[in-house]
Design a protein around this motif. Structure first.
Motif, PDB file in Angstrom:
ATOM      1  N   PHE A  35       0.977  -1.114  -0.063  1.00 60.93           N
ATOM      2  CA  PHE A  35      -0.087  -0.134  -0.063  1.00 60.93           C
ATOM      3  C   PHE A  35       0.775   1.301  -0.040  1.00 60.93           C
ATOM      4  O   PHE A  35       0.349   2.363   0.235  1.00 60.93           O
ATOM      5  CB  PHE A  35      -0.890   0.141   1.120  1.00 60.93           C
ATOM      6  CG  PHE A  35      -2.111  -1.105   0.916  1.00 60.93           C
ATOM      7  CD1 PHE A  35      -3.253  -0.535   0.445  1.00 60.93           C
ATOM      8  CD2 PHE A  35      -1.913  -2.314   1.592  1.00 60.93           C
ATOM      9  CE1 PHE A  35      -4.217  -1.523   0.389  1.00 60.93           C
ATOM     10  CE2 PHE A  35      -2.847  -3.129   1.183  1.00 60.93           C
ATOM     11  CZ  PHE A  35      -4.185  -3.023   0.667  1.00 60.93           C
ATOM     12  N   TYR A  36       2.192   1.009  -0.304  1.00 64.65           N
ATOM     13  CA  TYR A  36       2.944   2.342  -0.294  1.00 64.65           C
ATOM     14  C   TYR A  36       2.422   2.891  -1.787  1.00 64.65           C
ATOM     15  O   TYR A  36       2.759   2.028  -2.761  1.00 64.65           O
ATOM     16  CB  TYR A  36       4.515   1.882  -0.626  1.00 64.65           C
ATOM     17  CG  TYR A  36       4.926   1.735   0.807  1.00 64.65           C
ATOM     18  CD1 TYR A  36       4.687   2.277   2.033  1.00 64.65           C
ATOM     19  CD2 TYR A  36       5.958   0.836   0.870  1.00 64.65           C
ATOM     20  CE1 TYR A  36       5.166   2.013   3.190  1.00 64.65           C
ATOM     21  CE2 TYR A  36       6.491   0.410   2.335  1.00 64.65           C
ATOM     22  CZ  TYR A  36       6.110   1.110   3.240  1.00 64.65           C
ATOM     23  OH  TYR A  36       6.791   0.942   4.691  1.00 64.65           O
ATOM     24  N   ASN A  37       2.118   3.922  -1.862  1.00 67.04           N
ATOM     25  CA  ASN A  37       1.689   4.565  -3.206  1.00 67.04           C
ATOM     26  C   ASN A  37       2.252   5.913  -3.413  1.00 67.04           C
ATOM     27  O   ASN A  37       1.579   6.800  -4.233  1.00 67.04           O
ATOM     28  CB  ASN A  37       0.170   4.631  -3.192  1.00 67.04           C
ATOM     29  CG  ASN A  37      -0.606   5.516  -1.977  1.00 67.04           C
ATOM     30  OD1 ASN A  37       0.299   6.148  -1.334  1.00 67.04           O
ATOM     31  ND2 ASN A  37      -1.650   5.071  -1.658  1.00 67.04           N
ATOM     32  N   SER A  38       3.293   6.459  -2.680  1.00 67.96           N
ATOM     33  CA  SER A  38       3.929   7.685  -2.865  1.00 67.96           C
ATOM     34  C   SER A  38       5.326   7.516  -2.546  1.00 67.96           C
ATOM     35  O   SER A  38       5.457   7.072  -1.480  1.00 67.96           O
ATOM     36  CB  SER A  38       3.037   8.578  -2.216  1.00 67.96           C
ATOM     37  OG  SER A  38       3.898  10.185  -2.247  1.00 67.96           O
ATOM     38  N   PRO A  39       6.184   8.377  -3.223  1.00 70.54           N
ATOM     39  CA  PRO A  39       7.652   8.447  -2.905  1.00 70.54           C
ATOM     40  C   PRO A  39       7.802   9.085  -1.343  1.00 70.54           C
ATOM     41  O   PRO A  39       8.723   8.931  -1.064  1.00 70.54           O
ATOM     42  CB  PRO A  39       8.183   9.096  -3.983  1.00 70.54           C
ATOM     43  CG  PRO A  39       7.100  10.009  -4.649  1.00 70.54           C
ATOM     44  CD  PRO A  39       6.011   9.097  -4.487  1.00 70.54           C
TER      45      PRO A  39
END
Length: 377
Positions: free
Chosen positions: A158-162
């Motif tokens: 669910f990492y969806n952003s730097p």
């Protein structure tokens, strides 16, 4: 030419650590369980550590004097010969004042080399482990919180952003300590050493050893109240285990390590609560002992734990320990890596009364394997 370059590097520690940093930099993130840079924390450093009385320092040193000449095996033989020579000379010469200063200011010497990061040889701003000490500490605290159920397990899918959502580490530490019912212990993390670096918390400065030891204490105290540890590092796991309800904690180690553990523990416990090497434990909570004492004492433990130790020894020494373990405990908890020539699961094949109950990867230390054995007697 190679020997010439090697001699230059050996003479100049800065060059060594720069080259070592370049070599390790691209791989270091593989040691983390969570996204690097996702932690919110404050750095801190110990600058006014408490010093034990001269009488206590003398008592600690004298407790290991008769065992100091025994040369250990494996990589510990090299540590003994290359890094602990100055310490041994001071013990033999009874320079108690100098040794007291070594304890309080470990970055001026190599007393703790081999079982803690605080040593002169490892004190470099180019050392990759030093650079990432705070991030490593944060990562281990978050892993510990996940293990305890204090926070939900973070799913990297669910990492969806730097720019990851930053985790407030002070809040995580507070929740862990409250969950473990340790919040009433003043100066919980014990900071008796000047120069120790880590993250700021209301319980003291925390280096990466703190969450690892808290985790180990949680694991080992689940097996019983009478615990023995072989190779207990600085003694943090013993310290936290007693705070968590262990009734007696026995610690088996080499003289240099055992002496350092005594100093660390006596910054919290009274001398009436700690039996030093070659002293009877009686009703005391903690007992430090040499390998020979471990062999000779007719003790039976609820559990024996070994962390990052047996696989670092020579094979004969490690097998001798396992033979003793097979006679002295109900359960054996091993938290070791498998990167050396020997590993636990191969060695225990020689002992048919070791029954593997559980095997899993360590929650707080990536690359380490946890094995729980029941000893069938």
């Amino acid at each position: 030419m190679n020997n010439f370059l090697k001699s230059i590097i050996e003479q100049n520690k800065t060059i060594y650590f720069v080259l070592d940093y370049i070599r390790k930099r691209s791989f270091f993130k593989a040691r983390f369980n969570h996204l690097l840079g996702s932690f919110s924390y404050r750095k801190s450093r110990v600058s006014r550590a408490n010093k034990l009385s001269d009488d206590l320092v003398q008592k600690i040193v004298q407790s290991v004097e008769k065992d100091i000449k025994k040369i250990p095996s494996g990589q510990w033989k090299l540590f003994y010969q290359n890094y602990h020579r100055e310490i041994i000379e001071n013990i033999n010469n009874k320079n108690f004042d100098q040794l007291g200063d070594f304890f309080q200011n470990p970055l001026t010497n190599n007393l703790f080399y081999g079982f803690d990061n605080l040593s002169k040889e490892l004190d470099s701003s180019f050392r990759i482990e030093t650079i990432y000490e705070c991030e490593s500490t944060c990562d281990a605290f978050v892993s510990l919180a996940e293990y305890l159920g204090v926070i939900k397990v973070i799913n990297p899918e669910f990492y969806n952003s730097p720019r990851a959502k930053r985790i407030n580490i002070e809040a995580v530490v507070y929740d862990i300590i409250n969950y473990l019912n340790l919040e009433n212990n003043r100066n919980l993390f014990l900071n008796p050493f000047n120069g120790e670096k880590g993250i700021f918390t209301k319980y003291g400065v925390a280096s990466s050893r703190v969450p690892q030891s808290l985790y180990e204490a949680c694991r080992v105290t689940s097996f019983g109240k009478k615990i023995c540890e072989i190779g207990p590092g600085m003694g943090r796991t013993a310290y936290f285990s007693v705070l968590m309800g262990a009734e007696q904690y026995f610690m088996v180690d080499l003289p240099i390590s055992s002496m350092s553990q005594s100093y660390f523990l006596l910054n919290h416990f009274k001398i009436e609560e700690v039996a030093l090497n070659n002293e009877d434990i009686g009703k005391k909570k903690i007992k430090l002992m040499s390998v020979n004492e471990f062999k000779d004492l007719d003790n039976y433990y609820d559990v024996i734990i070994n962390v990052d130790s047996l696989t670092e020894m020579g094979i004969e020494t490690a097998m001798e320990y396992l033979s003793l373990i097979s006679e002295k405990t109900k359960f054996f908890l091993s938290i070791n890596h498998e990167s050396n020539e020997i590993n636990i699961r191969d060695m225990v094949k020689e002992f048919p009364n070791f029954k593997l109950l559980n095997k899993q990867k360590s929650w707080t230390r990536k690359g380490y394997l946890e094995e729980v054995y029941q000893i069938l007697n």
